[in-house]
Design an enzyme around this catalytic site. Structure first.
Site, mmCIF file in Angstrom:
data_model
loop_
_atom_site.group_PDB
_atom_site.id
_atom_site.type_symbol
_atom_site.label_atom_id
_atom_site.label_comp_id
_atom_site.label_asym_id
_atom_site.label_seq_id
_atom_site.Cartn_x
_atom_site.Cartn_y
_atom_site.Cartn_z
ATOM 1 N N ALA A 174 0.842 -1.204 0.000
ATOM 2 C CA ALA A 174 0.000 0.000 0.000
ATOM 3 C C ALA A 174 0.870 1.244 0.000
ATOM 4 O O ALA A 174 0.476 2.280 -0.542
ATOM 5 C CB ALA A 174 -0.927 -0.007 1.212
ATOM 6 N N THR A 175 2.040 1.156 0.586
ATOM 7 C CA THR A 175 2.959 2.304 0.554
ATOM 8 C C THR A 175 3.249 2.675 -0.900
ATOM 9 O O THR A 175 3.220 3.852 -1.275
ATOM 10 C CB THR A 175 4.268 1.962 1.298
ATOM 11 N N GLN A 188 -6.618 0.249 6.587
ATOM 12 C CA GLN A 188 -7.165 -0.292 7.846
ATOM 13 C C GLN A 188 -8.682 -0.425 7.785
ATOM 14 O O GLN A 188 -9.294 -0.917 8.727
ATOM 15 C CB GLN A 188 -6.791 0.619 9.024
ATOM 16 N N CYS A 219 5.175 2.015 13.373
ATOM 17 C CA CYS A 219 6.259 2.826 12.806
ATOM 18 C C CYS A 219 6.873 3.698 13.874
ATOM 19 O O CYS A 219 8.083 3.856 13.936
ATOM 20 C CB CYS A 219 5.725 3.723 11.693
ATOM 21 N N HIS A 268 -1.753 -7.608 3.750
ATOM 22 C CA HIS A 268 -1.354 -8.177 5.051
ATOM 23 C C HIS A 268 -2.168 -7.633 6.225
ATOM 24 O O HIS A 268 -2.055 -8.134 7.339
ATOM 25 C CB HIS A 268 0.157 -8.048 5.284
HETATM 26 N N1 PLP Z 1 -1.648 3.075 5.414
HETATM 27 C C1 PLP Z 1 -2.020 2.632 6.618
HETATM 28 C C2 PLP Z 1 -3.197 3.265 7.295
HETATM 29 C C3 PLP Z 1 -1.334 1.584 7.225
HETATM 30 O O1 PLP Z 1 -1.733 1.157 8.435
HETATM 31 C C4 PLP Z 1 -0.243 1.005 6.555
HETATM 32 C C5 PLP Z 1 0.561 -0.057 7.199
HETATM 33 O O2 PLP Z 1 0.997 0.089 8.317
HETATM 34 C C6 PLP Z 1 0.101 1.479 5.285
HETATM 35 C C7 PLP Z 1 -0.626 2.513 4.747
HETATM 36 C C8 PLP Z 1 1.211 0.868 4.494
HETATM 37 O O3 PLP Z 1 0.856 -0.424 4.059
HETATM 38 P P1 PLP Z 1 1.950 -1.462 3.532
HETATM 39 O O4 PLP Z 1 2.471 -2.157 4.747
HETATM 40 O O5 PLP Z 1 1.207 -2.384 2.609
HETATM 41 O O6 PLP Z 1 2.997 -0.688 2.822
#
Ligand code: PLP
Length: 372
Positions: A69-70, A177, A315, A196
């Protein structure tokens, strides 16, 4: 171990692991190859794409798989700004967004774009009047998340999208989320999700795009994913994401009821010494972010090594910095450092949650020199 860190990641569902197995054991063909085996892999990816699209639950649009998602959020933000009309060089976002959004905006801020970060109230909610005032013809993109990863607070996405559209801007929703936990409201043009967080594998996310809102490519190469996200897809992770999405759709009501029961049980056990951070009602109830006056949350985590829970966010946990989300809802540094996040869901039992909460309470009492 009692696992109470569902916002950081979720356990892989057994059905997901089963679905993924053949694609790592024997079926190794490149899904972009024309051979029979390649076409079989490509077909499995299309099944997965449909399952993810159905779990997002909106009409129309297309899903492109990404590595996380990042990546989806980086792509959506950078690619939308690159494509924006001349004169539209501003992004409006919110102080409590995930780093994948805030840091991408900050990076663009250093490259000639303007970024407006709106504050939130003590309950963690965005004020729609403030959003309305921030919007004008210079805004290309409004980025607001559905469910906050640290405090579970739900933002009014449909209203945000309507205001963004009135100003001629696109709306990006980080629904990482929210997927499978709350319904995704209609309105956003771009939606980022991650496998995930819904009992799927790590290393795969997706970007849902309303037709006509596709961002410019972030990754160039072989022209996979409609020519806008190159790179050989992994049938294994795509199939896992698809199965996880299918389960999330099928189990949405059952999962929600289970989570509500867990939330009630945890609150009963916690008692009056603990304060819930963020809104109680406009919230996903699988996220219990709480604080207690004078608590050293870091010490609590090391005192209870067989319970997996978190400081404000996964994080922020390692960085030693107090969470930007807890600061944004008005907590002092000290209050933020006295906060913990308990995240639970489909595979958490009430018994293990209550026993973990009881031990957390006793460890907090011991730390503060109170009788257990
Ligand atoms: N956005 C939110 C709200 C998240 O909780 C997270 C993951 O912690 C991300 C984006 C990033 O997701 P990914 O781990 O798939 O990069």
């Amino acid at each position: 171990m009692i696992y109470l860190d569902y916002q950081a990641t979720t356990p892989v569902a057994p059905e997901v692991a089963e679905t993924m197995k053949p694609w790592i054991e024997g079926k190794f063909a490149n899904p972009h190859s024309p051979s029979r085996w390649g076409r079989e892999a490509a077909a499995a990816i299309e099944v997965a794409r449909k399952q993810v699209t159905q779990a997002i639950g909106l009409d129309g649009g297309n899903v492109a798989f990404t590595g996380s998602a990042t990546e989806a959020l980086n792509w959506a933000i950078k690619g939308s700004m690159e494509k924006a009309q001349k004169g539209r060089n501003r992004i409006v976002t919110v102080a409590t967004e995930h780093a994948a959004v805030l840091d991408t905006c900050e990076w663009l801020g250093g490259s000639g774009y303007d970024v407006t970060r709106l504050p939130v109230g003590l309950d963690g909610r965005l004020n729609l009047d403030q959003l309305r005032q921030a919007l004008d013809e210079s805004v290309a993109l409004v980025a607001v998340m559905l469910v906050n990863n640290e405090i579970g607070v739900i933002q009014p996405i449909a209203e945000v999208a309507a205001l963004a559209h009135d100003a001629g801007a696109l709306m990006l929703c980080d629904a990482v989320q929210g997927l499978g936990r709350v319904l995704i409201p209609n309105g956003a043009d771009l939606i980022a999700v991650s496998a995930h967080k819904i009992h799927g594998p790590k290393g795969i996310g997706a970007l849902w795009m309303r037709e006509g809102a596709e961002p410019s490519p972030l990754i160039h190469g072989g022209g996979q994913e409609m020519g806008i996200r190159s790179g050989t897809l992994s049938p294994m992770t795509c199939a896992g994401f698809g199965e996880a999405a299918k389960l999330a759709s099928e189990r949405r009501d059952a999962d929600r009821e289970h989570v509500q029961q867990l939330w009630n049980a945890a609150l009963d056990e916690l008692g009056p010494d603990w304060i819930v951070n963020g809104s109680l009602d406009d919230r996903y109830h699988g996220n219990l972010n709480i604080r207690r006056e004078g608590l050293d949350a870091t010490r609590l985590i090391s005192d209870l090594r067989d319970i997996a829970f978190s400081l404000g966010s996964a994080c922020a946990s390692g960085s030693g910095r107090p969470s930007h989300v807890l600061r944004a809802i008005g907590l002092t540094d000290r209050e933020a450092r006295s906060s913990i996040r308990l995240g639970f869901g489909r595979y958490t039992t009430e018994e293990e949650l209550v026993s973990a909460v009881r031990r957390i309470g006793a460890a907090a009492n011991a730390q503060q020199g109170l009788a257990a």
